[in-house]
Design a protein around this motif. Structure first.
Motif, PDB file in Angstrom:
ATOM      1  N   GLY A   1      49.249  30.120  33.318  1.00 50.27           N
ATOM      2  CA  GLY A   1      48.075  30.500  32.547  1.00 50.27           C
ATOM      3  C   GLY A   1      48.426  31.017  31.158  1.00 50.27           C
ATOM      4  O   GLY A   1      47.753  30.681  30.169  1.00 50.27           O
TER       5      GLY A   1
ATOM      6  N   PHE B   1      49.324  27.996  29.019  1.00 49.24           N
ATOM      7  CA  PHE B   1      48.133  27.279  28.568  1.00 49.24           C
ATOM      8  C   PHE B   1      47.383  28.070  27.494  1.00 49.24           C
ATOM      9  O   PHE B   1      46.899  27.499  26.511  1.00 49.24           O
ATOM     10  CB  PHE B   1      47.196  27.025  29.751  1.00 49.24           C
TER      11      PHE B   1
ATOM     12  N   GLU C   1      43.923  20.727  22.260  1.00 54.18           N
ATOM     13  CA  GLU C   1      44.488  20.577  23.591  1.00 54.18           C
ATOM     14  C   GLU C   1      45.968  20.241  23.491  1.00 54.18           C
ATOM     15  O   GLU C   1      46.465  19.857  22.428  1.00 54.18           O
ATOM     16  CB  GLU C   1      43.767  19.486  24.396  1.00 54.18           C
TER      17      GLU C   1
ATOM     18  N   LEU D   1      43.583  21.925  37.496  1.00 54.21           N
ATOM     19  CA  LEU D   1      43.771  22.105  36.056  1.00 54.21           C
ATOM     20  C   LEU D   1      44.965  21.333  35.492  1.00 54.21           C
ATOM     21  O   LEU D   1      45.045  21.134  34.286  1.00 54.21           O
ATOM     22  CB  LEU D   1      43.940  23.596  35.740  1.00 54.21           C
TER      23      LEU D   1
ATOM     24  N   SER E   1      45.877  20.461  28.722  1.00 50.61           N
ATOM     25  CA  SER E   1      45.574  21.888  28.867  1.00 50.61           C
ATOM     26  C   SER E   1      44.988  22.430  27.572  1.00 50.61           C
ATOM     27  O   SER E   1      45.151  21.841  26.496  1.00 50.61           O
ATOM     28  CB  SER E   1      46.842  22.678  29.219  1.00 50.61           C
ATOM     29  N   ASN E   2      44.290  23.573  27.689  1.00 48.47           N
ATOM     30  CA  ASN E   2      43.777  24.284  26.531  1.00 48.47           C
ATOM     31  C   ASN E   2      43.713  25.768  26.863  1.00 48.47           C
ATOM     32  O   ASN E   2      43.975  26.164  28.010  1.00 48.47           O
ATOM     33  CB  ASN E   2      42.397  23.744  26.112  1.00 48.47           C
TER      34      ASN E   2
ATOM     35  N   GLU F   1      41.488  26.952  29.931  1.00 50.61           N
ATOM     36  CA  GLU F   1      42.091  26.765  31.243  1.00 50.61           C
ATOM     37  C   GLU F   1      43.129  27.849  31.524  1.00 50.61           C
ATOM     38  O   GLU F   1      43.261  28.325  32.654  1.00 50.61           O
ATOM     39  CB  GLU F   1      42.720  25.372  31.330  1.00 50.61           C
TER      40      GLU F   1
ATOM     41  N   MET G   1      41.363  30.950  32.575  1.00 56.35           N
ATOM     42  CA  MET G   1      40.910  30.842  33.962  1.00 56.35           C
ATOM     43  C   MET G   1      42.009  31.252  34.936  1.00 56.35           C
ATOM     44  O   MET G   1      41.785  32.031  35.870  1.00 56.35           O
ATOM     45  CB  MET G   1      40.467  29.405  34.264  1.00 56.35           C
TER      46      MET G   1
END
Length: 431
Positions: A147, A150, A159, A391, A397-398, A401, A404
């Protein structure tokens, strides 16, 4: 005229001795300077190494047993830079033994810190600590570390893309790992209501499952390094071309914490130096881990934290600190193949290699280590793997995400903070 400033005639034996001493002194100074530069260069490989001065203090406190709480805190902090040095030394040694053997070396020693801590805890019968630390290491890697990659990598970018083939393979294997925990939990729920529940059934299932999982991990290593090695690198090259980056800058070389030296830095240590550092660091980590495990009960009594929270949240932070820093740094440099490989690969190694090995080791030394986790822990693991898989499967990815994944990890951390140790089912099994 003093002896030091006396001018001796050419060819005088004493002059020859002075020249030899000067030459030896110059070589010694050169070696000392070279060793100093090598040491400095090696320590600059990771920011976590700034905590290295804590190591001798932790060892002294642990040896003298000055204060249990202080011993725990100091050794907790000391393992952070030691894990970093252990990882870097493994990388350095891997560079000198070739691509394939180097990848296998990384795949073996990538999570040595967690394994050492767990072995000491297992020997003392702290099975809850062992299980929690294994689960916590996986969750830390696939949620928090990934996480953070990302999130910080996606700031300022629409992205990022990464190797979809490697990510899909790791996601599938992580799903298999979650199944290896769900099945023992389901068996427990089935036989627990019976009149004579026997934990031997869970142990037998766990040990058989551990052997199967280890075989799958070995097959995955062979799949990635031998039979389908070109497939992985070709897919990586295609990904790099779509990003407008060189195709030879970074390659996926292990299933765990492998990093490309061309991507991060050149080798600093020779093969022998790396082997010595690896050996000494492993011994030091073992000593610190022993002091750490011995004081867990004191921390529980003094601070009020549960053993589950210590094992699931705190100990994984120690073992994953170096990988966390490295993966976030390379993600911010838009090297997502490397970042995802570090995060997912490390979690996968814990699930498919370290955890089954500990089950087998417990079998050997007579400790009832099993793959039966509590229902709450099993559900948390399954949900985490499910979300992470959703994900990463698209290879993009960004920062949203990433947020999250971090949010889910925070929720899980809070839930285990309020999760009491006495919630464990004491009527069945060794827990």
């Amino acid at each position: 005229m003093s002896r030091r400033t006396q001018i001796l005639p050419l060819g005088d034996p004493e002059a020859v001795h002075i020249d030899e001493r000067s030459s030896l002194l110059g070589k010694s100074k050169h070696k000392a300077t070279s060793a100093w530069h090598i040491t400095c260069a090696f320590l600059r490989l990771n920011y976590c190494n700034v905590l290295l001065p804590v190591v001798p203090v932790a060892l002294v406190f642990g040896f003298l047993n000055i204060n249990p709480v202080a011993v725990f805190v100091l050794n907790f902090l000391a393992i952070v830079p030691l894990a970093s040095v252990l990882s870097d030394a493994t990388e350095e040694l891997a560079e000198h033994v070739g691509h394939t053997l180097g990848g296998l070396l990384n795949a073996t020693f990538g999570n040595a810190t967690e394994l050492i801590i767990s072995i000491f805890a297992l020997r003392k019968g702290e099975i809850r600590i062992v299980q929690a630390s294994m689960l916590g290491s996986i969750l830390s890697n696939i949620l928090l570390v990934l996480g953070m990659c990302f999130f910080f990598g996606g700031l300022g970018r629409s992205e990022q893309t990464f190797n979809n083939t490697a990510a899909s393979t790791m996601a599938s294997l992580m799903t298999v790992a979650s199944a290896s925990l769900i099945i023992p939990a389901a068996l427990y729920q089935t036989i627990a209501p019976t009149k004579e529940p026997k934990f031997d059934s869970i142990l037998q299932l766990s040990r058989a499952t551990a052997i199967v999982i280890l075989i799958l991990y070995l097959m995955y290593i062979y799949f990635q390094f031998f039979s389908h090695h070109k497939f992985f690198t070709e897919d990586e090259a295609a990904t790099q071309n779509t990003q407008g980056q060189p195709t030879n800058g970074e390659t996926i070389t292990t299933s765990a914490t492998t990093t490309s030296r061309e991507t991060l830095h050149d080798t600093v240590l020779t093969r022998n130096q790396a082997a010595v550092v690896l050996l000494l660091t492993t011994v030091t980590v073992s000593i610190c881990a022993d002091y750490l495990v011995k004081t867990i009960d004191n921390i529980v009594d003094a601070v009020g934290l549960s053993k589950t929270f210590i094992g699931l949240i705190l100990i994984p932070i120690v073992g994953n600190a170096a990988e966390h820093v490295t993966s976030v740094v390379v993600a911010m440099e838009d090297k997502m193949n490397l970042a995802v490989n570090i995060a997912l690969g490390s979690g996968l190694q814990i699930a498919l290699l370290v955890t089954p090995l500990l089950v087998i080791l417990g079998w050997i030394i007579g400790q009832p280590m099993s793959l039966y986790f509590q229902t709450f822990e099993t559900v948390v693991f399954f949900v985490s793997v499910l979300v992470a898989n959703f994900l990463i499967l698209d290879g993009k990815s960004n920062y949203l995400e990433g947020a999250m994944l971090i949010g889910i990890y925070v929720i899980i951390a809070v839930s285990f903070y309020v999760y009491p140790d006495n919630a464990v089912n004491n009527e069945f099994g060794p827990h």
